[in-house]
Write an enzyme that holds these catalytic residues in place. Sequence first.
Site, PDB file in Angstrom:
ATOM      1  N   ASP A  84       0.865  -1.184   0.000  1.00 42.76           N
ATOM      2  CA  ASP A  84       0.000   0.000   0.000  1.00 42.76           C
ATOM      3  C   ASP A  84       0.896   1.228   0.000  1.00 42.76           C
ATOM      4  O   ASP A  84       1.493   1.569   1.026  1.00 42.76           O
ATOM      5  CB  ASP A  84      -0.902   0.017   1.244  1.00 42.76           C
ATOM      6  CG  ASP A  84      -1.989  -1.050   1.204  1.00 42.76           C
ATOM      7  OD1 ASP A  84      -1.906  -1.968   0.361  1.00 42.76           O
ATOM      8  OD2 ASP A  84      -2.918  -0.972   2.027  1.00 42.76           O
ATOM      9  N   LYS A 103      -6.673   3.317  -2.954  1.00 41.08           N
ATOM     10  CA  LYS A 103      -6.997   3.301  -1.523  1.00 41.08           C
ATOM     11  C   LYS A 103      -7.236   4.738  -1.103  1.00 41.08           C
ATOM     12  O   LYS A 103      -6.466   5.637  -1.464  1.00 41.08           O
ATOM     13  CB  LYS A 103      -5.835   2.664  -0.759  1.00 41.08           C
ATOM     14  CG  LYS A 103      -5.996   2.630   0.747  1.00 41.08           C
ATOM     15  CD  LYS A 103      -4.835   1.839   1.391  1.00 41.08           C
ATOM     16  CE  LYS A 103      -4.797   2.010   2.898  1.00 41.08           C
ATOM     17  NZ  LYS A 103      -3.657   1.278   3.502  1.00 41.08           N
ATOM     18  N   LYS A 105      -9.978   0.228  -2.123  1.00 33.45           N
ATOM     19  CA  LYS A 105      -9.872  -0.029  -0.689  1.00 33.45           C
ATOM     20  C   LYS A 105     -10.278   1.229   0.056  1.00 33.45           C
ATOM     21  O   LYS A 105      -9.654   2.282  -0.114  1.00 33.45           O
ATOM     22  CB  LYS A 105      -8.448  -0.436  -0.305  1.00 33.45           C
ATOM     23  CG  LYS A 105      -8.250  -0.589   1.217  1.00 33.45           C
ATOM     24  CD  LYS A 105      -6.868  -1.156   1.549  1.00 33.45           C
ATOM     25  CE  LYS A 105      -6.590  -1.140   3.059  1.00 33.45           C
ATOM     26  NZ  LYS A 105      -5.255  -1.698   3.374  1.00 33.45           N
TER      27      LYS A 105
END
Lengths: 240, 240
Positions: free
Chosen positions: A109, A171, A200
């Site tokens: 991430d 994300k 996400k």
Amino acid sequence: MVPQRRRTAGEAVKAIKYDRKLASIIDHTLLKTDARKKDFDRLCEEAKQYRFQSVCVFSGDVEYVAGKLKGTRVIPIAVVGFPHGQMTPVAKAFEAHDAITRRGAQEIDMVINVSALKSKHYSLVLDDIQQVVRACEGKTVKVIIETALLTTVEKICACCLAKAAGARYIKTSTGKEEGGATVEDVRLIREVVGEELLIKASGGIKTREFAYELIRAGANRIGTSSSVALVTGGSGKGGY
Amino acid sequence: MVPQRRRTAGEAVKAIKYDRKLASIIDHTLLKTDARKKDFDRLCEEAKQYRFQSVCVFSGDVEYVAGKLKGTRVIPIAVVGFPHGQMTPVAKAFEAHDAITRRGAQEIDMVINVSALKSKHYSLVLDDIQQVVRACEGKTVKVIIETALLTTVEKICACCLAKAAGARYIKTSTGKEEGGATVEDVRLIREVVGEELLIKASGGIKTREFAYELIRAGANRIGTSSSVALVTGGSGKGGY
């Protein structure tokens, strides 16, 4: 009153009622500067017990949790360039490559370079993501765009560049800024990236109801530190 | 009544009053399938007479006009992938490279792959522009995004990708679709690309007043086939 037989410890664990479907898309997250080994131990135990999708930790902690999770289905995730994203692309890519190839991380991430985005230095934002994607050798890369700091135009540009660069997920947030995931942002991201890329939602997701709202809006994964409360508490009505 | 001496031909040309400042940023354009040599001759004559910035023609016509313009300050521009943009990136890049290196074009106005943009295939849109930019070896590339066919999100993505790919200008329209340049689009493009990139407004610009409006909104270049009318007619009040 009918007297009840006391449960054995094994029966008690089996009898825990929780939202397994929700658990299966949660990245169980611990991103605190002062976390200790025992906190990571508990994180991994909970992830195994509730069958969370993954645990999400700093790149410096991922080797430890990867060891704890060996032989399970729980995925170790490392955050990279976290939370400010303003290192050089080569440094960010190095951090990602090290985490993937030597520390047991299975997903990355990464935080974009928000400052470059705001300066409309799009080629740098793109290159930064591309270098991390290449460094991860085919593993899933999630691109944290930090929605709370962005205008609508900036959110659209960030999503477009992340998709062009070959990321797998957008994300929403690091969780370190005021303002995390919102239903509106998830919808906007979906509009920009289409159905191919995944989303996400993360940052400030503390109730099951809110998690469901985000999922209905288009979120495919939920990042939270309140994972156990999410899957055991709340009414969860409506489902997804 | 005072009798007036008749002007000589030379004096007549010198006496033409026209908006020189506006002329200096106009791309004098001829993009018709049935145009003849004499039409290109007239185009070049007008461009020299009114000192337009350039003439803008198909890549197959640019060698002819480049010959006509030799020794003047008027720039020959070739459009590439015009007007639909749906050739392969290598073919588009080849057309651009040929025009720049062998046909005398000094700038390229390329059309993006609108279909790929609408399919959210951003990596292809990016690669397409990058290949043309590389093929032009440092010469100015304008990226025609065809605003009339795009949603707001798509316009933002197109501008962002064009900037990331190293283009010098965003150009609004081919002029072949219904709906050309608008003040709102010029403002939106400016918001996305900032001050570094330039904007060419084109498509349906038939009056001097409208040209001024677009310039005030942020346009740096005007593409039109009504160039002579624009610089000689209209009140031009307000200026820019």
